[in-house]
Design an enzyme around this catalytic site. Sequence first.
Site, PDB file in Angstrom:
ATOM      1  N   HIS A 121       0.797  -1.233   0.000  1.00  0.00           N
ATOM      2  CA  HIS A 121       0.000   0.000   0.000  1.00  0.00           C
ATOM      3  C   HIS A 121       0.822   1.270   0.000  1.00  0.00           C
ATOM      4  O   HIS A 121       0.252   2.361   0.013  1.00  0.00           O
ATOM      5  CB  HIS A 121      -0.928   0.040   1.218  1.00  0.00           C
ATOM      6  CG  HIS A 121      -2.105  -0.874   1.112  1.00  0.00           C
ATOM      7  ND1 HIS A 121      -3.290  -0.498   0.527  1.00  0.00           N
ATOM      8  CD2 HIS A 121      -2.274  -2.149   1.506  1.00  0.00           C
ATOM      9  CE1 HIS A 121      -4.147  -1.504   0.575  1.00  0.00           C
ATOM     10  NE2 HIS A 121      -3.551  -2.530   1.162  1.00  0.00           N
ATOM     11  N   LYS A 125      -9.825  13.405   4.113  1.00  0.00           N
ATOM     12  CA  LYS A 125      -8.896  12.275   4.134  1.00  0.00           C
ATOM     13  C   LYS A 125      -7.972  12.492   5.319  1.00  0.00           C
ATOM     14  O   LYS A 125      -8.008  13.545   5.942  1.00  0.00           O
ATOM     15  CB  LYS A 125      -8.092  12.213   2.827  1.00  0.00           C
ATOM     16  CG  LYS A 125      -7.493  13.548   2.409  1.00  0.00           C
ATOM     17  CD  LYS A 125      -6.796  13.490   1.047  1.00  0.00           C
ATOM     18  CE  LYS A 125      -7.741  13.433  -0.136  1.00  0.00           C
ATOM     19  NZ  LYS A 125      -7.598  12.261  -0.952  1.00  0.00           N
ATOM     20  N   ARG A 126      -7.147  11.510   5.643  1.00  0.00           N
ATOM     21  CA  ARG A 126      -6.164  11.725   6.705  1.00  0.00           C
ATOM     22  C   ARG A 126      -5.352  12.979   6.398  1.00  0.00           C
ATOM     23  O   ARG A 126      -5.095  13.297   5.225  1.00  0.00           O
ATOM     24  CB  ARG A 126      -5.238  10.510   6.806  1.00  0.00           C
ATOM     25  CG  ARG A 126      -5.874   9.326   7.512  1.00  0.00           C
ATOM     26  CD  ARG A 126      -6.295   9.643   8.923  1.00  0.00           C
ATOM     27  NE  ARG A 126      -5.148   9.779   9.801  1.00  0.00           N
ATOM     28  CZ  ARG A 126      -4.858   8.931  10.771  1.00  0.00           C
ATOM     29  NH1 ARG A 126      -5.632   7.896  11.014  1.00  0.00           N
ATOM     30  NH2 ARG A 126      -3.798   9.135  11.526  1.00  0.00           N
ATOM     31  N   LYS A 138      -0.525  14.466   1.193  1.00  0.00           N
ATOM     32  CA  LYS A 138      -1.868  14.673   0.647  1.00  0.00           C
ATOM     33  C   LYS A 138      -2.139  16.160   0.364  1.00  0.00           C
ATOM     34  O   LYS A 138      -3.119  16.510  -0.289  1.00  0.00           O
ATOM     35  CB  LYS A 138      -2.921  14.097   1.591  1.00  0.00           C
ATOM     36  CG  LYS A 138      -2.898  12.559   1.651  1.00  0.00           C
ATOM     37  CD  LYS A 138      -3.939  12.022   2.628  1.00  0.00           C
ATOM     38  CE  LYS A 138      -3.964  10.516   2.750  1.00  0.00           C
ATOM     39  NZ  LYS A 138      -4.762   9.835   1.699  1.00  0.00           N
ATOM     40  N   THR A 189      -9.115   6.079  -2.547  1.00  0.00           N
ATOM     41  CA  THR A 189     -10.447   5.555  -2.830  1.00  0.00           C
ATOM     42  C   THR A 189     -11.475   6.660  -2.637  1.00  0.00           C
ATOM     43  O   THR A 189     -12.566   6.592  -3.206  1.00  0.00           O
ATOM     44  CB  THR A 189     -10.809   4.357  -1.921  1.00  0.00           C
ATOM     45  OG1 THR A 189     -10.517   4.706  -0.561  1.00  0.00           O
ATOM     46  CG2 THR A 189     -10.031   3.117  -2.311  1.00  0.00           C
ATOM     47  N   LYS A 223     -15.167   7.586  -4.685  1.00  0.00           N
ATOM     48  CA  LYS A 223     -16.471   7.866  -4.070  1.00  0.00           C
ATOM     49  C   LYS A 223     -17.059   9.158  -4.634  1.00  0.00           C
ATOM     50  O   LYS A 223     -18.251   9.235  -4.953  1.00  0.00           O
ATOM     51  CB  LYS A 223     -16.320   8.012  -2.546  1.00  0.00           C
ATOM     52  CG  LYS A 223     -15.810   6.780  -1.838  1.00  0.00           C
ATOM     53  CD  LYS A 223     -15.413   7.108  -0.383  1.00  0.00           C
ATOM     54  CE  LYS A 223     -14.568   6.005   0.220  1.00  0.00           C
ATOM     55  NZ  LYS A 223     -13.905   6.426   1.480  1.00  0.00           N
TER      56      LYS A 223
HETATM   57  C1  LIG Z   1     -12.627   6.468   1.755  1.00  0.00           C
HETATM   58  C2  LIG Z   1     -12.145   6.850   3.090  1.00  0.00           C
HETATM   59  C3  LIG Z   1     -10.792   7.126   3.302  1.00  0.00           C
HETATM   60  C4  LIG Z   1      -9.773   7.117   2.183  1.00  0.00           C
HETATM   61  O1  LIG Z   1      -9.752   8.393   1.578  1.00  0.00           O
HETATM   62  P1  LIG Z   1      -8.580   8.845   0.594  1.00  0.00           P
HETATM   63  O2  LIG Z   1      -9.059  10.145   0.057  1.00  0.00           O
HETATM   64  O3  LIG Z   1      -8.469   7.794  -0.464  1.00  0.00           O
HETATM   65  O4  LIG Z   1      -7.352   8.979   1.421  1.00  0.00           O
HETATM   66  C5  LIG Z   1     -10.382   7.483   4.564  1.00  0.00           C
HETATM   67  N1  LIG Z   1     -11.254   7.557   5.585  1.00  0.00           N
HETATM   68  C6  LIG Z   1     -12.562   7.321   5.415  1.00  0.00           C
HETATM   69  C7  LIG Z   1     -13.474   7.446   6.582  1.00  0.00           C
HETATM   70  C8  LIG Z   1     -13.056   6.954   4.172  1.00  0.00           C
HETATM   71  O5  LIG Z   1     -14.362   6.698   4.023  1.00  0.00           O
END
Ligand SMILES: *Cc1c(COP(=O)(O)O)cnc(C)c1O
Length: 827
Positions: free
Chosen positions: A375, A566-567, A572, A674, A678
């Site tokens: 990852h 996101k984190r 990022k 991911t 979404k």
């Molecule tokens: C989808 C998701 C992530 C991943 O988000 P990225 O933008 O791909 O880093 C992290 N936390 C939650 C709660 C999510 O639903």
Amino acid sequence: MGHPMISKSAIADLPAPAPRSGDSATLAADIIERLTYSIGKDAKVAKPHDWMTATILVIRDRVIDRWMASTRKTYEDGSKRVYYLSLEFLIGRLTRDAVSNLEMLDEVREALQSLGVDFDAVAALEPDAALGNGGLGRLAACFMESMATVDIPAYGYGIRYVHGLFKQQMSDGWQVELPETWLSHGNPWEFPRRESAYEIGFGGSVDTIGNGSDETQRCIWKPQERMIAVAYDTPVVGWRAKRVNTLRLWTAQPIDPILLDAFNAGDHIGALRESNKAEALARVLYPADQTPAGQELRLRQEYFFSSASLQDILRRHLQQYGDLRTLPDKVAIQLNDTHPAVSVAELMRLLIDVHRMEFDPAWDITRKTFSYTNHTLLPEALESWPVPLFERLLPRHMQLVYAINAKVLRQARKERGYDEGQIRSVSLIDEGGERRVRMGNLAFIGSHSINGVSALHTDLMKQTVFSDLHGLYPDRINNKTNGITPRRWLMQCNPELFKLIREAIGDDFMDDAEALSALGKFADDTEFRTRFAAVKRENKIKLSNLVARRMGIRVDPSALFDIQIKRIHEYKRQLLNIIEAVALYDQIRSHPELDWTPRVKFFAGKAAPSYHNAKLIIKLANDIARVINNDPSVRGLLKIAFIPNYNVSLAEIMVPAADLSEQISTAGMEASGTGNMKFALNGALTIGTLDGANVEIKECVGDDNIIIFGLTAAEVAERRATGHDPRGIIESSPELSQALTAIASGVFSPDDRNRYGDLIAGLYDHDWFMVAADFDAYAQAQRQVDSLWVDEEAWYRRTILNTARVGWFSSDRTIRQYAKEIWKAGP
Ligand SMILES: *Cc1c(COP(=O)(O)O)cnc(C)c1O
């Protein structure tokens, strides 16, 4: 399996319970019955939480019928089982997911309504299970749902943390971490399985039997410390409940006899210490994300859940097939990152020491059984353990790691003619400085398949971290681009869009997300566009109400909703987004005569508690929000809201409300992402770099329907190698200079003018994450977004095409690829 208390013939005669009915009248009656007889409450005095528990118990019964049928079927048809080992499962709430996949949403809603209870309110009471940090854990959750959906017999294995990921609060704009207590009111979704319990050892010594060579000697590990792993099972319902699989999470308990001995000997404190030690193991999820948690407890967690899972897998296989030599035909074990990599050594130990197999056949079985998903390429995130620690906790595994290493290095030298540099890079032991066991190399060497999670990431994996291992084993690395489950991330989180799509193109996309492509022709349909826009607006109103209620921030739902959730991590680049907001703020004030696009920038995300810069970036976002939101000269054209406590449930509200999806990582650093999928599925345009799965999203949606900017991964690597001049870049960009000067000089932090001095100095000095390098391209891309937004028809045309063209990113597709190409399992 027999038990003297249980007569087989009597069981054979027992009538099977009738499957529970799903009509609303029966559901309502059952809910009252559960309220009364399982919870012991009169409906007249039942609290909302009691209604929730009763409802879950009733839904659970419907799940159990299908769960048992699925388990029975796998046993009878002898199909291959897939085991997904993951230290994280970011599952969120389960109730809506289960009801929706059972296709009982209307009936349950009606049943509760007939009792005067609102389903949405009940569902919102369920705690959000956050047994994960971010994308990696959420992927595991989407995969569990998809494996059940595509009818693969699968078990997820992980740890039942008492405290999931911390709860984030803001105190004066700073992140404060509070303990999360998802189990405090019990968990009606789980079943304790006290009979599925295994002993797990740590430390001690290894006795050698016989005098064979290193590889064939038989050993007995005498652990100094022992505890018991006990299983808790949660059913995972696939779409249309065709199959229900099991998420098996382990908890740690002390070994009773030791406890009693100590207790009886009067050593009450000693007895407690043992019990505390066991309980400490499953207490907390490590809140690190992409940084190694260098704690001994972390290695203990990894070994604990790996050993328990493998013992359980071998027990089940032996019980059904009686011979471990057939393990690779009937079992596939997927390692989600390196966290379960010690499983490679543990399976070898179990096969050799417990099941008396020779080293070579054991090694053959091991490699055929395991596969590993990588990852991250970040060197600091590749797990490794100091040899002395590994040896002290797992002395037998240390021997096996050496034996495996010797074998592989011999082969690399002899068959491939590897030189010493290449040998150093493929070795299981990092010999540079303090000697360490490399878990990435162990997972690679112990697996027949190593996959990356997007096309770009897989290419980079071959070129960078694993280049010499790839040379040694050229057929092992393959790509499986990540996906998301369209049930949770469209059907459930965006019911109005789901309904609209269904009316337009029928039901096919409900079983095959790629059938969403039929929506493409509606991109030019004015009436459809208007309805699509109306759904988006309703979702934006809901988010507006949430920020008004929770934060007292008023935003205009007709503004462009620009979302980055996101984190919080430097790679990022939330900082890039924030700096651009400051630059835009300057521009709006300097040029009030221009037609600025009204915009709300939303942020949400947690920072690892020990990650100084990430926490400072949260504070900066909040400091800037306070100034901008309260400056009347901006006339509400720009607002900023950092919503606290990002989790799956918050994502389910924010994703459907987005117009613009921020996916702006430094190219080459986001393995897949991911969140990007979404948003596109829910009709947002992406502004992003050519990183991770953004590259493939661009290929699917088309260049006109995504906004790409910035350096490529190759350009980033080139600049890092040859050195770049961030100061020169900053000084030649008036907008960037002005924004950085304002931040660094304390315009947004009058209470502490130096607060951001070091953070900004880092951009002038090294700019490792290319924030300065990409700034102008990013700001220009944002102005391009503004101009696209003005043409409303064209905007919605683009967003509809996004929804229509990203069905490929369904995790059903990803899982089918794993099943066919790696696991050789499934229909
Ligand atoms: C989808 C998701 C992530 C991943 O988000 P990225 O933008 O791909 O880093 C992290 N936390 C939650 C709660 C999510 O639903």
